[in-house]
Design an enzyme around this catalytic site. Structure first.
Site, short mmCIF file in Angstrom:
data_model
loop_
_atom_site.label_atom_id
_atom_site.label_comp_id
_atom_site.label_asym_id
_atom_site.label_seq_id
_atom_site.Cartn_x
_atom_site.Cartn_y
_atom_site.Cartn_z
N GLN A 1 -70.61 -34.69 54.66
CA GLN A 1 -70.47 -35.94 53.90
C GLN A 1 -69.77 -35.60 52.58
O GLN A 1 -70.37 -35.06 51.67
CB GLN A 1 -71.85 -36.57 53.64
CG GLN A 1 -71.75 -37.93 52.96
CD GLN A 1 -73.12 -38.60 52.77
OE1 GLN A 1 -74.16 -38.04 53.10
NE2 GLN A 1 -73.09 -39.79 52.21
N HIS B 1 -71.09 -44.17 53.47
CA HIS B 1 -69.83 -44.80 53.89
C HIS B 1 -69.63 -44.65 55.38
O HIS B 1 -69.98 -43.64 55.97
CB HIS B 1 -68.62 -44.23 53.12
CG HIS B 1 -68.44 -42.75 53.20
ND1 HIS B 1 -69.21 -41.85 52.48
CD2 HIS B 1 -67.56 -41.99 53.90
CE1 HIS B 1 -68.81 -40.61 52.74
NE2 HIS B 1 -67.81 -40.67 53.61
#
Ligand code: ZN
Length: 134
Positions: free
Chosen positions: A87, A93
């Protein structure tokens, strides 16, 4: 960083700005038109997203799969989310990536490309934004 984009303090090629989230182009797309969808509030992982926000947030993700496909004449989309490992930005997201049969994307190796210039990115953002509202 994504909080700055939500607040419009950091420039982005914005595709959607709604109560349930903000969507904008990934500046290093897997394929051009690759969108990131983030919640407005700062949350790191999916586990941090309150259950009452699920329908709104993923509703926006769902609509973007339709918009990205139709706006770009794609064959479909790839939707993905990294939590913690891989990430790159610690703000939840979801990736919505346009796919075309035979586009060469294999597994989770994500070769990234670049937009030629800002006008090209602006035009991709506008196409998806228009399809989202249509
Ligand atoms: Zn944030």
């Amino acid at each position: 960083m994504f909080c700055g984009i939500v607040a419009d303090e950091v420039p982005s090629f914005r595709v959607a700005d709604e109560p349930d989230g903000v969507a904008f182009l990934d500046t290093r797309p897997v394929f051009k038109g690759h969108v990131l969808v983030v919640p407005r509030t700062h949350l790191v992982t999916l586990a941090d997203l309150p259950p009452e926000s699920l329908a709104g947030y993923f509703g926006l993700v769902r609509r973007l799969t339709v918009a990205v496909e139709s706006a770009l004449g794609a064959g479909g989309t790839f939707v993905a989310m990294n939590n913690k490992v891989s990430q790159s930005v610690p703000h939840l997201h979801t990736h919505v990536v346009p796919r075309t049969k035979g586009d060469g994307l294999r597994g989770f190796f994500w070769p990234r490309t670049r937009y030629a210039d800002d006008p090209e990115a602006t035009s991709y953002a506008a196409r998806v934004r228009t399809a989202l509202s249509g």
